[in-house]
Design a protein around this motif. Sequence first.
Motif, PDB file in Angstrom:
ATOM      1  N   ARG A   3       3.589   9.398  -0.001  1.00  0.00           N
ATOM      2  CA  ARG A   3       2.710   8.290   0.340  1.00  0.00           C
ATOM      3  C   ARG A   3       3.520   7.001   0.378  1.00  0.00           C
ATOM      4  NH1 ARG A   3      -0.360  11.671  -2.612  1.00  0.00           N
ATOM      5  NH2 ARG A   3      -2.457  12.136  -1.871  1.00  0.00           N
ATOM      6  N   PHE A  13      -2.190   6.815   4.408  1.00  0.00           N
ATOM      7  CA  PHE A  13      -1.896   8.137   4.947  1.00  0.00           C
ATOM      8  C   PHE A  13      -0.832   8.017   6.037  1.00  0.00           C
ATOM      9  CE2 PHE A  13      -4.915  10.529   2.760  1.00  0.00           C
ATOM     10  CZ  PHE A  13      -6.130   9.842   2.731  1.00  0.00           C
ATOM     11  N   ARG A  48     -10.327  15.355   3.196  1.00  0.00           N
ATOM     12  CA  ARG A  48      -9.165  14.487   3.010  1.00  0.00           C
ATOM     13  C   ARG A  48      -9.452  13.116   3.625  1.00  0.00           C
ATOM     14  NH1 ARG A  48      -5.083  13.314   6.538  1.00  0.00           N
ATOM     15  NH2 ARG A  48      -3.161  12.466   5.609  1.00  0.00           N
ATOM     16  N   GLY A  49      -9.623  12.126   2.789  1.00  0.00           N
ATOM     17  CA  GLY A  49      -9.970  10.800   3.279  1.00  0.00           C
ATOM     18  C   GLY A  49     -11.361  10.722   3.869  1.00  0.00           C
ATOM     19  N   ASP A  71      -8.612   5.898   6.163  1.00  0.00           N
ATOM     20  CA  ASP A  71      -7.175   6.105   6.353  1.00  0.00           C
ATOM     21  C   ASP A  71      -6.355   5.310   5.348  1.00  0.00           C
ATOM     22  OD1 ASP A  71      -7.693   3.632   7.400  1.00  0.00           O
ATOM     23  OD2 ASP A  71      -6.899   4.050   9.396  1.00  0.00           O
ATOM     24  N   GLU A  72      -7.015   4.521   4.524  1.00  0.00           N
ATOM     25  CA  GLU A  72      -6.359   3.847   3.410  1.00  0.00           C
ATOM     26  C   GLU A  72      -7.228   4.045   2.167  1.00  0.00           C
ATOM     27  OE1 GLU A  72      -5.958  -0.189   4.621  1.00  0.00           O
ATOM     28  OE2 GLU A  72      -4.125   0.183   5.764  1.00  0.00           O
ATOM     29  N   ILE A  73      -6.629   4.534   1.107  1.00  0.00           N
ATOM     30  CA  ILE A  73      -7.342   4.735  -0.151  1.00  0.00           C
ATOM     31  C   ILE A  73      -6.766   3.765  -1.172  1.00  0.00           C
ATOM     32  CG2 ILE A  73      -7.837   6.356  -2.027  1.00  0.00           C
ATOM     33  CD1 ILE A  73      -7.775   8.599  -0.035  1.00  0.00           C
ATOM     34  N   HIS A  78      -6.492   5.831  -8.108  1.00  0.00           N
ATOM     35  CA  HIS A  78      -5.556   6.718  -8.792  1.00  0.00           C
ATOM     36  C   HIS A  78      -5.344   6.281 -10.239  1.00  0.00           C
ATOM     37  CE1 HIS A  78      -4.610   8.491  -4.871  1.00  0.00           C
ATOM     38  NE2 HIS A  78      -4.712   7.249  -4.432  1.00  0.00           N
ATOM     39  N   ARG A  85      -6.176  12.504  -5.728  1.00  0.00           N
ATOM     40  CA  ARG A  85      -5.184  12.201  -4.709  1.00  0.00           C
ATOM     41  C   ARG A  85      -5.876  11.678  -3.454  1.00  0.00           C
ATOM     42  NH1 ARG A  85      -0.165  14.095  -5.884  1.00  0.00           N
ATOM     43  NH2 ARG A  85       0.428  14.407  -3.708  1.00  0.00           N
ATOM     44  N   ASP A  86      -6.199  12.553  -2.509  1.00  0.00           N
ATOM     45  CA  ASP A  86      -6.821  12.060  -1.280  1.00  0.00           C
ATOM     46  C   ASP A  86      -8.002  12.912  -0.826  1.00  0.00           C
ATOM     47  OD1 ASP A  86      -5.590  14.330  -0.321  1.00  0.00           O
ATOM     48  OD2 ASP A  86      -4.059  13.270   0.838  1.00  0.00           O
ATOM     49  N   HIS A  87      -8.416  13.874  -1.647  1.00  0.00           N
ATOM     50  CA  HIS A  87      -9.577  14.689  -1.292  1.00  0.00           C
ATOM     51  C   HIS A  87     -10.819  13.986  -1.832  1.00  0.00           C
ATOM     52  CE1 HIS A  87     -12.279  18.276  -1.173  1.00  0.00           C
ATOM     53  NE2 HIS A  87     -11.630  18.431  -0.038  1.00  0.00           N
ATOM     54  N   CYS A 106     -14.522   9.735  -6.249  1.00  0.00           N
ATOM     55  CA  CYS A 106     -13.158  10.104  -6.634  1.00  0.00           C
ATOM     56  C   CYS A 106     -13.233  10.864  -7.949  1.00  0.00           C
ATOM     57  CB  CYS A 106     -12.294   8.862  -6.815  1.00  0.00           C
ATOM     58  SG  CYS A 106     -12.283   7.756  -5.389  1.00  0.00           S
TER      59      CYS A 106
END
Length: 326
Positions: A3, A13, A48-49, A71-73, A78, A85-87, A106
Amino acid sequence: MNRLVSIVSFVVFPLVVQAQSFVTDRPMVHDPVMAREGNMYYMMSTGRGLQMAESADRKTWRVWRDVPLLDEIPAWTHDSVPGFRDHVWAPDIIRWQDRWWMAYSCSTFGKNTSAIGLVSADSLRPLSADGRNMIKWRDEGPIVCSKGKRDNWNAIDPNFIIGEDGMPWLVFGSFWDGIQLVRLDSTMHMARPAYQRTIARRVTNGRENPVEAPFVFRHDGWFYLFVSWDYCCRGMESTYKVVVGRSRTVAGPYLDRDDKDMAEGGGTLVIEGDKKRYEAAGHSAAYRFDDEDIFICHGYSIADKGASVLVQKKIKWTEDGWPEIE
């Protein structure tokens, strides 16, 4: 997955060079919600995202591969949820005060250290001709966070509802102490003074509380609380089903058709697996599009060996005001 962290503390991403899409009348989704802008319907779901799809008629859907809705987390997710992560799980979206607000979950399986994040956007028209995500989401931070060994509730599965006073509320939760209701302010964050209560629970075997995925739908002066009972995410071993109760006020109590409080295990069955097409069905939402009330959820398809697919049904209302799924 590697990342890149931007100067504004977002996790980004990797860029998708050639976005791919396909059209289907049977999209495979988990925890679907919908929104409509102009003449297009947009469907958001776990992935994912977050996964996204679009349709002009809710019959055929264009599903975009490798184009996450987020497309940005934000990096704060975290920090708040170790192991995330990103799921991203179970979104919800609402149009309020001329802006789109989307909540997302999350978490990690089996733990209640979780967070419900918030983003907002002016428009949902998401894609350029080459399939790039063009929604300009603004990070609004967390709405609510839970922490294991501190909280006996779980900050996942959000749903927005506008109360009788015109202000937003949030229902959320799963297992632990069940479904939670909190009052929000005009920024879609927790109002002060804080208001939180458990509005649905279902304790079985003296310990487990298999209830989750709340969704409140307003109809004819009632607030209807849909929740999912039992277990998702097990393919052909899934046992999901949806039950409902109702209240004259958003704060409850929500009573089922036999006047049993959902906070004490009440709930009137709405849908379950028919053992012909679906082994189980759950994580529902309900909408009024034009003059039609519709119910959606995901079903574990027997033909697809337990894969999770979109289920859409019309809602028929009984004379005494209870929803039946056609």
